[in-house]
Design a protein around this motif. Structure first.
Motif, PDB file in Angstrom:
ATOM      1  N   MET A  70       0.810  -1.129  -0.057  1.00 10.14           N
ATOM      2  CA  MET A  70      -0.046  -0.063  -0.031  1.00 10.14           C
ATOM      3  C   MET A  70       0.933   1.204   0.023  1.00 10.14           C
ATOM      4  O   MET A  70       1.780   1.264   0.600  1.00 10.14           O
ATOM      5  N   ASP A  71       0.507   2.225  -0.938  1.00  5.34           N
ATOM      6  CA  ASP A  71       1.012   3.495  -0.669  1.00  5.34           C
ATOM      7  C   ASP A  71       0.523   4.436   0.354  1.00  5.34           C
ATOM      8  O   ASP A  71      -0.716   4.061   0.933  1.00  5.34           O
ATOM      9  N   LYS A  72       1.095   5.574   0.564  1.00  2.00           N
ATOM     10  CA  LYS A  72       0.749   6.398   1.662  1.00  2.00           C
ATOM     11  C   LYS A  72      -0.775   7.015   1.349  1.00  2.00           C
ATOM     12  O   LYS A  72      -1.707   6.872   2.589  1.00  2.00           O
ATOM     13  N   LYS A  73      -1.278   7.125   0.193  1.00  2.00           N
ATOM     14  CA  LYS A  73      -2.634   7.470  -0.051  1.00  2.00           C
ATOM     15  C   LYS A  73      -3.617   6.312   0.242  1.00  2.00           C
ATOM     16  O   LYS A  73      -4.687   6.836   0.809  1.00  2.00           O
ATOM     17  N   GLU A  74      -3.224   5.272  -0.041  1.00  6.09           N
ATOM     18  CA  GLU A  74      -4.165   4.134   0.360  1.00  6.09           C
ATOM     19  C   GLU A  74      -4.201   3.989   1.668  1.00  6.09           C
ATOM     20  O   GLU A  74      -5.196   3.536   2.217  1.00  6.09           O
ATOM     21  N   VAL A  75      -3.313   3.949   2.458  1.00  7.21           N
ATOM     22  CA  VAL A  75      -3.216   3.871   3.843  1.00  7.21           C
ATOM     23  C   VAL A  75      -4.092   5.008   4.426  1.00  7.21           C
ATOM     24  O   VAL A  75      -4.917   4.865   5.347  1.00  7.21           O
ATOM     25  N   LYS A  76      -4.163   6.356   3.978  1.00  3.94           N
ATOM     26  CA  LYS A  76      -4.768   7.217   4.509  1.00  3.94           C
ATOM     27  C   LYS A  76      -6.483   7.179   4.318  1.00  3.94           C
ATOM     28  O   LYS A  76      -7.183   7.285   5.080  1.00  3.94           O
ATOM     29  N   ASN A  77      -6.650   6.572   2.982  1.00  2.00           N
ATOM     30  CA  ASN A  77      -7.868   6.216   2.892  1.00  2.00           C
ATOM     31  C   ASN A  77      -8.332   5.119   3.639  1.00  2.00           C
ATOM     32  O   ASN A  77      -9.547   5.206   4.003  1.00  2.00           O
ATOM     33  N   LEU A  78      -7.875   4.263   3.648  1.00  2.00           N
ATOM     34  CA  LEU A  78      -8.054   3.062   4.756  1.00  2.00           C
ATOM     35  C   LEU A  78      -8.464   3.571   6.181  1.00  2.00           C
ATOM     36  O   LEU A  78      -9.354   3.038   6.627  1.00  2.00           O
ATOM     37  N   HIS A  79      -7.565   4.544   6.595  1.00  2.24           N
ATOM     38  CA  HIS A  79      -7.878   5.073   7.913  1.00  2.24           C
ATOM     39  C   HIS A  79      -9.434   5.788   7.817  1.00  2.24           C
ATOM     40  O   HIS A  79      -9.848   5.927   8.723  1.00  2.24           O
ATOM     41  N   THR A  80      -9.374   6.540   6.744  1.00  2.00           N
ATOM     42  CA  THR A  80     -10.671   7.450   6.477  1.00  2.00           C
ATOM     43  C   THR A  80     -11.708   6.437   6.803  1.00  2.00           C
ATOM     44  O   THR A  80     -12.877   6.556   7.440  1.00  2.00           O
ATOM     45  N   VAL A  81     -11.957   5.225   6.039  1.00  2.00           N
ATOM     46  CA  VAL A  81     -12.907   4.388   6.167  1.00  2.00           C
ATOM     47  C   VAL A  81     -13.144   3.707   7.125  1.00  2.00           C
ATOM     48  O   VAL A  81     -14.150   3.752   7.804  1.00  2.00           O
ATOM     49  N   ILE A  82     -12.053   3.433   7.940  1.00  2.00           N
ATOM     50  CA  ILE A  82     -12.110   2.886   9.456  1.00  2.00           C
ATOM     51  C   ILE A  82     -12.766   3.782  10.423  1.00  2.00           C
ATOM     52  O   ILE A  82     -13.681   3.312  10.986  1.00  2.00           O
ATOM     53  N   ASN A  83     -12.424   5.139  10.202  1.00  2.00           N
ATOM     54  CA  ASN A  83     -12.848   6.191  11.148  1.00  2.00           C
ATOM     55  C   ASN A  83     -14.306   6.243  11.084  1.00  2.00           C
ATOM     56  O   ASN A  83     -15.027   6.386  11.991  1.00  2.00           O
ATOM     57  N   ALA A  84     -14.658   6.388   9.717  1.00  2.00           N
ATOM     58  CA  ALA A  84     -16.273   6.342   9.429  1.00  2.00           C
ATOM     59  C   ALA A  84     -17.046   5.170  10.016  1.00  2.00           C
ATOM     60  O   ALA A  84     -18.025   5.591  10.743  1.00  2.00           O
ATOM     61  N   LEU A  85     -16.513   4.095   9.765  1.00  2.00           N
ATOM     62  CA  LEU A  85     -17.351   2.871  10.382  1.00  2.00           C
ATOM     63  C   LEU A  85     -17.186   2.908  11.897  1.00  2.00           C
ATOM     64  O   LEU A  85     -18.261   2.742  12.551  1.00  2.00           O
ATOM     65  N   GLU A  86     -15.987   3.218  12.459  1.00  2.00           N
ATOM     66  CA  GLU A  86     -16.076   3.412  13.788  1.00  2.00           C
ATOM     67  C   GLU A  86     -17.132   4.478  14.410  1.00  2.00           C
ATOM     68  O   GLU A  86     -17.747   4.174  15.694  1.00  2.00           O
ATOM     69  N   GLN A  87     -17.016   5.449  13.752  1.00  2.00           N
ATOM     70  CA  GLN A  87     -18.043   6.493  14.113  1.00  2.00           C
ATOM     71  C   GLN A  87     -19.585   6.189  14.133  1.00  2.00           C
ATOM     72  O   GLN A  87     -20.397   6.347  14.994  1.00  2.00           O
ATOM     73  N   MET A  88     -19.732   5.401  12.864  1.00  2.00           N
ATOM     74  CA  MET A  88     -21.135   5.008  13.020  1.00  2.00           C
ATOM     75  C   MET A  88     -21.429   3.803  14.000  1.00  2.00           C
ATOM     76  O   MET A  88     -22.593   3.792  14.564  1.00  2.00           O
ATOM     77  N   GLN A  89     -20.611   3.181  14.513  1.00  2.00           N
ATOM     78  CA  GLN A  89     -20.840   2.164  15.505  1.00  2.00           C
ATOM     79  C   GLN A  89     -20.962   2.769  16.510  1.00  2.00           C
ATOM     80  O   GLN A  89     -21.707   2.264  17.690  1.00  2.00           O
ATOM     81  N   LYS A  90     -20.473   3.670  16.792  1.00  2.00           N
ATOM     82  CA  LYS A  90     -20.577   4.862  18.279  1.00  2.00           C
ATOM     83  C   LYS A  90     -21.862   5.260  18.289  1.00  2.00           C
ATOM     84  O   LYS A  90     -22.658   5.453  19.316  1.00  2.00           O
ATOM     85  N   ILE A  91     -22.273   5.735  17.020  1.00  2.00           N
ATOM     86  CA  ILE A  91     -23.871   6.406  16.879  1.00  2.00           C
ATOM     87  C   ILE A  91     -24.986   5.200  17.068  1.00  2.00           C
ATOM     88  O   ILE A  91     -25.936   5.499  17.879  1.00  2.00           O
ATOM     89  N   ASN A  92     -24.697   4.330  16.535  1.00  2.00           N
ATOM     90  CA  ASN A  92     -25.702   2.898  16.545  1.00  2.00           C
ATOM     91  C   ASN A  92     -24.740   1.717  16.940  1.00  2.00           C
ATOM     92  O   ASN A  92     -24.694   1.235  15.597  1.00  2.00           O
ATOM     93  N   GLY A  93     -24.561   1.106  17.844  1.00  2.00           N
ATOM     94  CA  GLY A  93     -23.788  -0.069  17.878  1.00  2.00           C
ATOM     95  C   GLY A  93     -24.321  -1.174  17.290  1.00  2.00           C
ATOM     96  O   GLY A  93     -23.737  -2.386  17.213  1.00  2.00           O
ATOM     97  N   ASN A  94     -25.619  -1.172  17.045  1.00  2.00           N
ATOM     98  CA  ASN A  94     -26.274  -2.578  16.410  1.00  2.00           C
ATOM     99  C   ASN A  94     -26.441  -2.433  14.961  1.00  2.00           C
ATOM    100  O   ASN A  94     -26.956  -3.277  14.417  1.00  2.00           O
TER     101      ASN A  94
END
Length: 146
Positions: free
Chosen positions: A10-34
């Motif tokens: 993975m290049d740096k941009k791909e790693v940043k993109n992956l972090h962004t996706v993970i952050n969005a999914l984590e935030q949605m889990q905080k909003i509604n864990g189910n």
């Protein structure tokens, strides 16, 4: 021995993109864990369709998620105030009959949905955002849902 960074393809941009996706999914889990991953994709896809096509319908959701209209409708309904079973839903989306086509159901974000979206896609200190300054959220949504 190679260090761990050298072993990854993975290049740096791909790693940043992956972090962004993970952050969005984590935030949605905080909003509604189910909320399921399919539910999260539905939620993000509604906003992406609003941006790209001016509106979102159950039919568009089913096409984008490659599922049938019934399944897409159930996913959408789980994000409304009352689910199809009459139980309390997340209240992130609202549905209405399309006045131009009574067989079509339009989907819109509620205030709570817009707030949840903002929380999910806001840049995180350790997880940089994607896209240009004015379209951060849409770039993230496009990356997640495509």
């Amino acid at each position: 021995m190679k260090n761990k960074k050298q072993e990854s393809n993975m290049d740096k941009k791909e790693v940043k993109n992956l972090h962004t996706v993970i952050n969005a999914l984590e935030q949605m889990q905080k909003i509604n864990g189910n909320m399921s991953l399919r539910g999260m994709l539905t939620f993000f896809t509604v906003k992406l369709l609003e941006y790209e096509e001016g509106q979102a319908t159950v039919k568009q959701i089913s096409q984008r998620l490659k599922t049938n209209s019934s399944a897409a409708g159930k996913l959408v309904k789980s994000h409304t105030f009352l689910t199809r079973h009459g139980t309390i839903g997340s209240g992130l989306l609202k549905t209405m009959e399309d006045p131009a086509n009574r067989q079509s159901t339009r989907i819109q974000f509620t205030q709570k949905g817009n707030e949840a979206l903002s929380a999910a896609i806001k840049p995180h200190k350790k997880r940089p955002h994607l896209g240009a300054k004015g379209d951060r959220g849409i770039s993230i949504l496009h990356y997640i849902t495509v």
